[in-house]
Design a protein around this motif. Sequence first.
Motif, PDB file in Angstrom:
ATOM      1  N   ALA A 224     -11.374   2.101  -4.186  1.00  0.00           N
ATOM      2  CA  ALA A 224     -11.970   1.661  -2.918  1.00  0.00           C
ATOM      3  C   ALA A 224     -11.976   0.139  -2.832  1.00  0.00           C
ATOM      4  O   ALA A 224     -11.694  -0.452  -1.772  1.00  0.00           O
ATOM      5  N   ASP A 225     -12.297  -0.521  -3.973  1.00  0.00           N
ATOM      6  CA  ASP A 225     -12.312  -1.987  -3.983  1.00  0.00           C
ATOM      7  C   ASP A 225     -10.909  -2.546  -3.762  1.00  0.00           C
ATOM      8  O   ASP A 225     -10.714  -3.496  -3.007  1.00  0.00           O
ATOM      9  N   THR A 226      -9.931  -1.923  -4.422  1.00  0.00           N
ATOM     10  CA  THR A 226      -8.545  -2.369  -4.257  1.00  0.00           C
ATOM     11  C   THR A 226      -8.084  -2.183  -2.816  1.00  0.00           C
ATOM     12  O   THR A 226      -7.427  -3.046  -2.240  1.00  0.00           O
ATOM     13  N   GLN A 227      -8.454  -1.043  -2.228  1.00  0.00           N
ATOM     14  CA  GLN A 227      -8.047  -0.772  -0.850  1.00  0.00           C
ATOM     15  C   GLN A 227      -8.671  -1.779   0.109  1.00  0.00           C
ATOM     16  O   GLN A 227      -8.026  -2.245   1.065  1.00  0.00           O
ATOM     17  N   ALA A 228      -9.910  -2.159  -0.151  1.00  0.00           N
ATOM     18  CA  ALA A 228     -10.586  -3.140   0.708  1.00  0.00           C
ATOM     19  C   ALA A 228      -9.878  -4.488   0.630  1.00  0.00           C
ATOM     20  O   ALA A 228      -9.683  -5.168   1.645  1.00  0.00           O
ATOM     21  N   ARG A 229      -9.502  -4.860  -0.604  1.00  0.00           N
ATOM     22  CA  ARG A 229      -8.784  -6.123  -0.769  1.00  0.00           C
ATOM     23  C   ARG A 229      -7.412  -6.072  -0.097  1.00  0.00           C
ATOM     24  O   ARG A 229      -6.968  -7.039   0.511  1.00  0.00           O
ATOM     25  N   LEU A 230      -6.758  -4.914  -0.190  1.00  0.00           N
ATOM     26  CA  LEU A 230      -5.471  -4.760   0.476  1.00  0.00           C
ATOM     27  C   LEU A 230      -5.611  -4.873   2.001  1.00  0.00           C
ATOM     28  O   LEU A 230      -4.800  -5.516   2.677  1.00  0.00           O
ATOM     29  N   ASN A 231      -6.656  -4.244   2.530  1.00  0.00           N
ATOM     30  CA  ASN A 231      -6.883  -4.318   3.971  1.00  0.00           C
ATOM     31  C   ASN A 231      -7.111  -5.761   4.419  1.00  0.00           C
ATOM     32  O   ASN A 231      -6.622  -6.193   5.467  1.00  0.00           O
ATOM     33  N   ASP A 232      -7.881  -6.503   3.605  1.00  0.00           N
ATOM     34  CA  ASP A 232      -8.157  -7.898   3.939  1.00  0.00           C
ATOM     35  C   ASP A 232      -6.870  -8.725   3.920  1.00  0.00           C
ATOM     36  O   ASP A 232      -6.612  -9.550   4.803  1.00  0.00           O
TER      37      ASP A 232
END
Length: 281
Positions: free
Chosen positions: A55-63
């Motif tokens: 989830a943290d990685t996905q959030a960073r990817l989205n950003d």
Amino acid sequence: MSQSARADDTDLRAVNNRLDRLERSVNDLQQQSYGGGSSSSGGSAPAGGGSASSADTQARLNDIEEQMRSLTGRIDELSHKIDQTAQDLQSYKADTDLRFKDVQGGAGAAPAPAAGAPAAAGGAPMPLKPGATAGASAPAAAAPAAPTVTLPNGTPQVQYDFAIDLLKRGQFPQARDALKQFLVEHPKDPLAGNAQYWLGETYYVQGQYKDAADSFLKGYTTYSKSSKAPDSLLKLGMTLSQLGQKDAACATFGQLKEQFPNASPAVVARNKQERQKAHCS
């Protein structure tokens, strides 16, 4: 390249570099994500830890993706500005080439006659807005008094060359004064049509469009047999466009095409370009 264009180009390279760094970050995060998924499937990660990390990685990817979209838009904007600057520079060069082609190539030569009537269709002067004249726009700030020059003694050719030399050196007020004197002293000389055209240019190049329009109109109507008559008509249209008189400008461009079908290729090409720029129908 102008200073503004160089700044835009530098900005574009900086944006591209940042975009490259973001793409590398995305690749790193994706590799971490895949690696984390492999470890958790082997049972070495704590329960629920893989999900939180994902989830943290996905959030960073989205950003990062959001930043990349923003940068991509910025690249498009800068690319458009650079292209527009290049077009503006090309247009300015064409205008300068047309304005000084005779000066640089020996404008002192006596002009050859050119066919053409002095009036627009119907026998009337070139059309302007109802109730308006070429100089009917809001008054501009008074220009400083031009330094007085005196034409040298000699033939009309010598005096004309003297005025043109001032023009070539960019001494526009002095050239204007000399050209006015020439026209007063030699209104019927074969060089008078050229002198009237270049008088209009001394106004146009300094943004005094009301006076430029009056001069170019006189150059077309009074000296319709001059080789500069097509040039005067072209610059009249361009000046009217600068004054915001679109309909009159378009009518003038159309008149040039009809009145001088055998005008020089440079004039014909510029007339077409200016018609498009003015969005004439």
